[in-house]
Design a protein around this motif. Sequence first.
Motif, PDB file in Angstrom:
ATOM      1  N   SER A   1       0.936  -1.224   0.041  1.00 35.35           N
ATOM      2  CA  SER A   1      -0.167  -0.139   0.084  1.00 35.35           C
ATOM      3  C   SER A   1       0.946   1.395   0.011  1.00 35.35           C
ATOM      4  O   SER A   1       0.300   2.204   0.079  1.00 35.35           O
ATOM      5  CB  SER A   1      -0.968   0.140   1.188  1.00 35.35           C
ATOM      6  N   GLU A   2       2.365   1.166  -0.240  1.00 37.18           N
ATOM      7  CA  GLU A   2       3.026   2.233  -0.138  1.00 37.18           C
ATOM      8  C   GLU A   2       2.641   3.437  -1.012  1.00 37.18           C
ATOM      9  O   GLU A   2       2.624   4.445  -0.874  1.00 37.18           O
ATOM     10  CB  GLU A   2       4.547   1.710  -0.025  1.00 37.18           C
ATOM     11  N   GLU A   3       2.553   2.972  -2.405  1.00 38.75           N
ATOM     12  CA  GLU A   3       2.295   3.757  -3.399  1.00 38.75           C
ATOM     13  C   GLU A   3       1.072   4.659  -3.316  1.00 38.75           C
ATOM     14  O   GLU A   3       0.949   5.718  -3.428  1.00 38.75           O
ATOM     15  CB  GLU A   3       2.315   3.068  -4.730  1.00 38.75           C
ATOM     16  N   PHE A   4       0.155   3.593  -2.860  1.00 30.86           N
ATOM     17  CA  PHE A   4      -1.319   4.499  -2.621  1.00 30.86           C
ATOM     18  C   PHE A   4      -1.317   5.739  -1.747  1.00 30.86           C
ATOM     19  O   PHE A   4      -1.851   6.482  -2.016  1.00 30.86           O
ATOM     20  CB  PHE A   4      -2.219   3.459  -2.455  1.00 30.86           C
ATOM     21  N   PHE A   5      -0.767   5.479  -0.498  1.00 30.34           N
ATOM     22  CA  PHE A   5      -0.799   6.248   0.743  1.00 30.34           C
ATOM     23  C   PHE A   5       0.332   7.481   0.579  1.00 30.34           C
ATOM     24  O   PHE A   5       0.758   7.813   1.611  1.00 30.34           O
ATOM     25  CB  PHE A   5      -0.815   5.631   2.016  1.00 30.34           C
ATOM     26  N   LYS A   6       1.075   7.274  -0.555  1.00 32.62           N
ATOM     27  CA  LYS A   6       2.519   8.034  -0.330  1.00 32.62           C
ATOM     28  C   LYS A   6       2.263   9.583  -0.016  1.00 32.62           C
ATOM     29  O   LYS A   6       3.353  10.327   0.447  1.00 32.62           O
ATOM     30  CB  LYS A   6       3.470   8.027  -1.605  1.00 32.62           C
ATOM     31  N   ASP A   7       1.109  10.026  -0.640  1.00 30.61           N
ATOM     32  CA  ASP A   7       0.675  11.507  -0.187  1.00 30.61           C
ATOM     33  C   ASP A   7      -0.057  11.863   0.916  1.00 30.61           C
ATOM     34  O   ASP A   7      -0.492  12.603   1.264  1.00 30.61           O
ATOM     35  CB  ASP A   7      -0.051  12.075  -1.342  1.00 30.61           C
ATOM     36  N   PHE A   8      -0.378  10.710   1.838  1.00 34.19           N
ATOM     37  CA  PHE A   8      -0.918  10.927   2.990  1.00 34.19           C
ATOM     38  C   PHE A   8       0.129  10.971   4.092  1.00 34.19           C
ATOM     39  O   PHE A   8       1.040  10.607   4.082  1.00 34.19           O
ATOM     40  CB  PHE A   8      -1.766   9.456   3.315  1.00 34.19           C
ATOM     41  N   GLU A   9      -0.418  11.870   5.190  1.00 34.57           N
ATOM     42  CA  GLU A   9       0.705  12.086   6.319  1.00 34.57           C
ATOM     43  C   GLU A   9       1.201  10.846   6.913  1.00 34.57           C
ATOM     44  O   GLU A   9       0.333   9.815   7.113  1.00 34.57           O
ATOM     45  CB  GLU A   9      -0.333  12.725   7.380  1.00 34.57           C
ATOM     46  N   ASP A  10       2.420  11.030   7.496  1.00 35.03           N
ATOM     47  CA  ASP A  10       2.738   9.703   8.134  1.00 35.03           C
ATOM     48  C   ASP A  10       2.057   9.525   9.373  1.00 35.03           C
ATOM     49  O   ASP A  10       1.595  10.528  10.139  1.00 35.03           O
ATOM     50  CB  ASP A  10       4.240   9.792   8.701  1.00 35.03           C
ATOM     51  N   GLY A  11       1.941   8.397   9.885  1.00 31.10           N
ATOM     52  CA  GLY A  11       1.651   8.285  11.412  1.00 31.10           C
ATOM     53  C   GLY A  11       0.010   8.084  11.290  1.00 31.10           C
ATOM     54  O   GLY A  11      -0.451   7.732  12.114  1.00 31.10           O
ATOM     55  N   LEU A  12      -0.427   8.179  10.108  1.00 31.55           N
ATOM     56  CA  LEU A  12      -2.131   7.763   9.748  1.00 31.55           C
ATOM     57  C   LEU A  12      -2.442   6.280   9.983  1.00 31.55           C
ATOM     58  O   LEU A  12      -1.410   5.715   9.739  1.00 31.55           O
ATOM     59  CB  LEU A  12      -2.688   8.237   8.442  1.00 31.55           C
ATOM     60  N   TRP A  13      -3.451   5.861  10.575  1.00 31.71           N
ATOM     61  CA  TRP A  13      -3.606   4.471  10.816  1.00 31.71           C
ATOM     62  C   TRP A  13      -3.694   3.803   9.640  1.00 31.71           C
ATOM     63  O   TRP A  13      -2.996   2.478   9.547  1.00 31.71           O
ATOM     64  CB  TRP A  13      -5.342   4.321  11.311  1.00 31.71           C
ATOM     65  N   ASN A  14      -4.329   4.271   8.478  1.00 28.58           N
ATOM     66  CA  ASN A  14      -4.301   3.545   7.031  1.00 28.58           C
ATOM     67  C   ASN A  14      -2.998   3.405   6.287  1.00 28.58           C
ATOM     68  O   ASN A  14      -2.814   2.670   5.487  1.00 28.58           O
ATOM     69  CB  ASN A  14      -5.123   4.224   5.980  1.00 28.58           C
ATOM     70  N   LYS A  15      -2.026   4.072   6.934  1.00 26.65           N
ATOM     71  CA  LYS A  15      -0.603   4.259   6.201  1.00 26.65           C
ATOM     72  C   LYS A  15       0.324   3.155   6.820  1.00 26.65           C
ATOM     73  O   LYS A  15       1.485   2.932   6.140  1.00 26.65           O
ATOM     74  CB  LYS A  15       0.091   5.723   6.373  1.00 26.65           C
ATOM     75  N   GLN A  16      -0.101   2.553   8.052  1.00 26.14           N
ATOM     76  CA  GLN A  16       1.073   1.454   8.225  1.00 26.14           C
ATOM     77  C   GLN A  16       0.926   0.167   7.282  1.00 26.14           C
ATOM     78  O   GLN A  16       0.203  -0.014   6.432  1.00 26.14           O
ATOM     79  CB  GLN A  16       0.461   0.879   9.664  1.00 26.14           C
ATOM     80  N   ARG A  17       1.800  -0.681   7.639  1.00 21.98           N
ATOM     81  CA  ARG A  17       1.988  -1.865   7.037  1.00 21.98           C
ATOM     82  C   ARG A  17       0.681  -2.818   7.196  1.00 21.98           C
ATOM     83  O   ARG A  17       0.579  -3.314   8.638  1.00 21.98           O
ATOM     84  CB  ARG A  17       3.088  -2.599   7.271  1.00 21.98           C
ATOM     85  N   PHE A  18      -0.050  -3.147   6.429  1.00 24.79           N
ATOM     86  CA  PHE A  18      -1.144  -4.305   6.592  1.00 24.79           C
ATOM     87  C   PHE A  18      -1.022  -5.522   5.841  1.00 24.79           C
ATOM     88  O   PHE A  18      -0.625  -5.463   4.708  1.00 24.79           O
ATOM     89  CB  PHE A  18      -2.406  -3.472   6.270  1.00 24.79           C
ATOM     90  N   ILE A  19      -1.281  -6.587   6.547  1.00 26.13           N
ATOM     91  CA  ILE A  19      -1.214  -7.905   5.955  1.00 26.13           C
ATOM     92  C   ILE A  19      -2.946  -8.178   6.143  1.00 26.13           C
ATOM     93  O   ILE A  19      -3.540  -8.106   7.076  1.00 26.13           O
ATOM     94  CB  ILE A  19      -0.335  -9.103   7.136  1.00 26.13           C
ATOM     95  N   SER A  20      -3.180  -8.601   4.620  1.00 23.31           N
ATOM     96  CA  SER A  20      -4.747  -8.574   4.414  1.00 23.31           C
ATOM     97  C   SER A  20      -4.990 -10.026   4.569  1.00 23.31           C
ATOM     98  O   SER A  20      -4.580 -10.850   3.703  1.00 23.31           O
ATOM     99  CB  SER A  20      -5.034  -7.783   3.367  1.00 23.31           C
ATOM    100  N   LEU A  21      -6.221 -10.262   4.977  1.00 25.59           N
ATOM    101  CA  LEU A  21      -6.890 -11.649   4.913  1.00 25.59           C
ATOM    102  C   LEU A  21      -7.779 -11.432   3.886  1.00 25.59           C
ATOM    103  O   LEU A  21      -8.815 -10.699   4.024  1.00 25.59           O
ATOM    104  CB  LEU A  21      -7.589 -12.146   6.292  1.00 25.59           C
ATOM    105  N   GLY A  22      -7.611 -12.333   2.810  1.00 27.93           N
ATOM    106  CA  GLY A  22      -8.859 -12.422   1.856  1.00 27.93           C
ATOM    107  C   GLY A  22      -9.762 -13.182   1.941  1.00 27.93           C
ATOM    108  O   GLY A  22      -9.620 -14.545   2.466  1.00 27.93           O
ATOM    109  N   PHE A  23     -10.724 -12.872   1.919  1.00 24.28           N
ATOM    110  CA  PHE A  23     -12.314 -13.655   2.075  1.00 24.28           C
ATOM    111  C   PHE A  23     -12.795 -13.672   0.633  1.00 24.28           C
ATOM    112  O   PHE A  23     -12.917 -12.742   0.051  1.00 24.28           O
ATOM    113  CB  PHE A  23     -13.174 -12.978   2.890  1.00 24.28           C
TER     114      PHE A  23
END
Lengths: 251, 251
Positions: free
Chosen positions: A95-117
């Motif tokens: 998700s690095e590219e997607f959030f590159k223009d978002f502020e650091d420290g935002l919840w959504n900008k951390q590294r996420f391991i996603s469980l696919g359903f």
Amino acid sequence: MENTLKELVKEFSQTAWNEYLPHLSIDCVVFGYNAATMKVLLVKLKDQELWSLPGGYIRKEEDIKEAANRILIDRTGAHDIYLQQFSVFADKNRSEEFFKDFEDGLWNKQRFISLGFYALADYEKVNPVIDIFSSTCEWIDINELPVMMMDHRTILDQALLKLRKELNYKPIGYNLLPDEFTMPELQRLYEIILDKKLNRGNFYRKMIGYDILDKMDEPRMEGKAHKAPNLYRFNIEKYKIALQDGLKEGW
Amino acid sequence: MENTLKELVKEFSQTAWNEYLPHLSIDCVVFGYNAATMKVLLVKLKDQELWSLPGGYIRKEEDIKEAANRILIDRTGAHDIYLQQFSVFADKNRSEEFFKDFEDGLWNKQRFISLGFYALADYEKVNPVIDIFSSTCEWIDINELPVMMMDHRTILDQALLKLRKELNYKPIGYNLLPDEFTMPELQRLYEIILDKKLNRGNFYRKMIGYDILDKMDEPRMEGKAHKAPNLYRFNIEKYKIALQDGLKEGW
């Protein structure tokens, strides 16, 4: 004026750190079958060109299936969908590219391991709604998929691959087809999922060999009587056993 | 005097919060096949009666497969094992009972969602070693499994179930059998994994139908010549295609 996605994410971040398990997300691939076409439920985030899978996070005290169902309800309006966890999407920079223009420290900008359903649903029973983060939520034909954000296309493709593999050891069709159906209608469902033509005779023999169908006494009355196609329904008991133990034909 | 598990966990916790992704763990089910028996690589933590799967955590900048491989090397000494992620174990209270006597706030006591990995290996190539947390690391016969901690038995059972299902669409045996083998030897591998007898004629027909074997010109010379069994080897090219696209016999 409406809030931008950046403003919404910033506001969400203020409480998210306390409410959800960090580094874990969920993405849902909901396939819908109707009138011999296969569709998938996609959303578009506000201010975004690209489409995405409906996704979200896991509350600290929540089971993952509960979370997946809550996310689908909140983000798409889809109720009572049986979701199955099928794979994990964990690339470090997904998700690095997607959030590159978002502020650091935002919840959504951390590294996420996603469980696919993934799930298969009757798409007539779902009335798509949008949440505050989205501008659109729609069923999209799997043969006309738009460009998607992050690794969401990979997640979708993997879900479809999983579904195809499962056709080899799990029954399918209950809840997707009408109660009574013809063999060509069942074959069509398989062909749509597999994206290829199947031989009619082979399909018939293989399906009968699975021993999960009951043949109805009366054929479907339409047109000439001698051409009336035989009707079948799933034998629910045998179907459930096959779901659990695998189809008879396997090893 | 040796440190107790509690002391070791307390020391580990001092750095773990900075090094690893919270709430995420990995558990590995490594099956070994040798001399027509199936074994699994298990460890016993210090001061513990119950056995466990070799498991661990994911570094903040690490891919999950890297993490699984590092964990296996550190905790069992097993190198170059191809691990595959197969399911997620996420019950809210899966480790609550185990850690009830441990201090709150310890790394190991948080809620962990565990990514299950499994692999099949030649168990003669693994020389089990133990790390500082363990008292034992051994291959255990799957027909003589001991009582295991937390949900580790469930994880093991699910891995075995997954392996069984995969026999229906994936080839198996390369790296487990010698280069050249007889049909009964290949059948034995399937029977061990499936835990049931298979019909010899059906097995032969089905396996030949998969079109992944080359028959050798010379049979295995042992005892009377007219009874010499035919030898086969995997056709690596066809085997690899079947691994990727599924076996020919599927839909």
